[in-house]
Design an enzyme around this catalytic site. Structure first.
Site, PDB file in Angstrom:
ATOM      1  N   GLU A 120      13.907  14.386  38.886  1.00  0.00           N
ATOM      2  CA  GLU A 120      12.499  14.504  39.257  1.00  0.00           C
ATOM      3  C   GLU A 120      11.616  14.224  38.047  1.00  0.00           C
ATOM      4  O   GLU A 120      11.369  15.130  37.234  1.00  0.00           O
ATOM      5  CB  GLU A 120      12.201  15.922  39.764  1.00  0.00           C
ATOM      6  CG  GLU A 120      12.925  16.301  41.026  1.00  0.00           C
ATOM      7  CD  GLU A 120      12.160  17.381  41.782  1.00  0.00           C
ATOM      8  OE1 GLU A 120      11.716  17.123  42.895  1.00  0.00           O
ATOM      9  OE2 GLU A 120      11.981  18.479  41.223  1.00  0.00           O
TER      10      GLU A 120
ATOM     11  N   HIS B  61      13.801  23.833  38.035  1.00  0.00           N
ATOM     12  CA  HIS B  61      12.713  22.958  38.490  1.00  0.00           C
ATOM     13  C   HIS B  61      11.703  22.794  37.344  1.00  0.00           C
ATOM     14  O   HIS B  61      11.476  23.736  36.579  1.00  0.00           O
ATOM     15  CB  HIS B  61      12.037  23.572  39.722  1.00  0.00           C
ATOM     16  CG  HIS B  61      11.077  22.630  40.371  1.00  0.00           C
ATOM     17  ND1 HIS B  61       9.812  22.423  39.887  1.00  0.00           N
ATOM     18  CD2 HIS B  61      11.215  21.804  41.445  1.00  0.00           C
ATOM     19  CE1 HIS B  61       9.205  21.513  40.639  1.00  0.00           C
ATOM     20  NE2 HIS B  61      10.034  21.123  41.596  1.00  0.00           N
TER      21      HIS B  61
HETATM   22  P1  PGA Z   1       6.435  16.705  45.587  1.00  0.00           P
HETATM   23  O1  PGA Z   1       7.312  17.842  44.884  1.00  0.00           O
HETATM   24  O2  PGA Z   1       7.263  16.118  46.687  1.00  0.00           O
HETATM   25  O3  PGA Z   1       5.218  17.424  46.093  1.00  0.00           O
HETATM   26  O4  PGA Z   1       6.109  15.695  44.533  1.00  0.00           O
HETATM   27  C1  PGA Z   1       8.667  17.638  44.622  1.00  0.00           C
HETATM   28  C2  PGA Z   1       9.212  18.786  43.813  1.00  0.00           C
HETATM   29  O5  PGA Z   1       8.479  19.346  43.000  1.00  0.00           O
HETATM   30  O6  PGA Z   1      10.370  19.172  43.975  1.00  0.00           O
END
Ligand code: PGA
Length: 249
Positions: free
Chosen positions: A168, A99
């Site tokens: 992401e 992540h």
């Molecule tokens: P968020 O986080 O939906 O709060 O933007 C997503 C993530 O970090 O996996």
């Protein structure tokens, strides 16, 4: 390995203590039992501390358990770490690996690759996260960064291995309040680049998107071609609106 039409993964990060995590899990189980959400796979990733209690609550339900991170060794003198074997024992079927919030703390591509392999060894499904930072995007490096992260994370992974890859964009995580959220068009371009790249080497992966997904924006993000699901942070912390988000997919 489970087959799913769509998957929604809740990343609770370090947002709640154990008591709050238990309360949210109880609410979610109850609400989901009352709502028809078809064959969508729902995964909840609590903090390490809350994993075993939440596992007990989820066990009789249709919700699967995931971990937010893991170490790569099976056991030994590794102060503060948690092994994939222990996560499996407790009931985890999924593990988030790499992540961006962990990369920002110093996790390298090499470490992420080791964790990926270790999760597979325990027959859990890894959720590998990739994404460019704002600075990388501004300097036109997005594609280069994503491809590097993917190539290094997947070293030694066999062609037909099952895994989830989450795109992401770091600059679009937890930013819905500031309005700095990736457009569906830009996300589509990146997802398509990732798909083309992964398809050259792998046959059994699922692509998901994460970054400021909420019950409204999911409707648009769901239009991204090739996206099989979502990794949701902030919008997964309230049972009622999270269930609405699930229903909107
Ligand atoms: P968020 O986080 O939906 O709060 O933007 C997503 C993530 O970090 O996996």
């Amino acid at each position: 390995m489970k087959k799913f039409s769509k998957i929604i993964i809740a990343n609770w990060k370090m947002q709640m203590d154990s008591e709050e995590s238990i309360a949210l899990a109880v609410k979610l189980v109850k609400l989901l039992a009352k709502n028809n959400i078809g064959k969508k796979e729902i995964v909840v990733c609590p903090s390490f501390l809350a994993l075993s209690e939440v596992a007990k609550i989820l066990k009789p339900s249709r919700i699967s358990l995931g971990a937010q991170d893991t170490f790569y060794q099976e056991e030994g003198a590794f102060t503060g770490e948690v092994s994939p074997e222990n996560l499996k024992e407790i009931g985890c079927q999924y593990v988030i690996v790499g992540h961006s919030e962990r990369r920002a703390m110093g996790e390298t591509d090499k470490l992420i690759n080791k964790k990926f392999l270790a999760v597979l060894k325990e027959k859990m499904l890894p959720i590998i996260c990739v994404g460019e930072t704002l600075a990388e995007r501004k300097s036109g490096q997005s594609e280069k960064v994503i491809l590097r992260q993917i190539n290094k994370a997947t070293l030694g992974i066999s062609k037909n291995q099952n895994f989830i890859l989450a795109y992401e964009p770091v600059w679009s995580i937890s930013t819905s309040n500031s309005g700095q959220v990736i457009s569906v068009l830009e996300a589509s371009k990146m997802i398509s680049l990732i798909k083309i790249n992964l398809s050259k080497k792998f046959t059994n992966f699922s692509l998901i998107y994460g970054g400021s997904v909420d019950k409204k924006s999911i409707v648009n993000f769901a239009k991204i071609k090739g996206v099989k699901g979502f990794l949701v942070g902030g919008a997964s912390l309230k049972a009622k609106s999270f269930v609405e988000l699930i229903k909107n997919l």
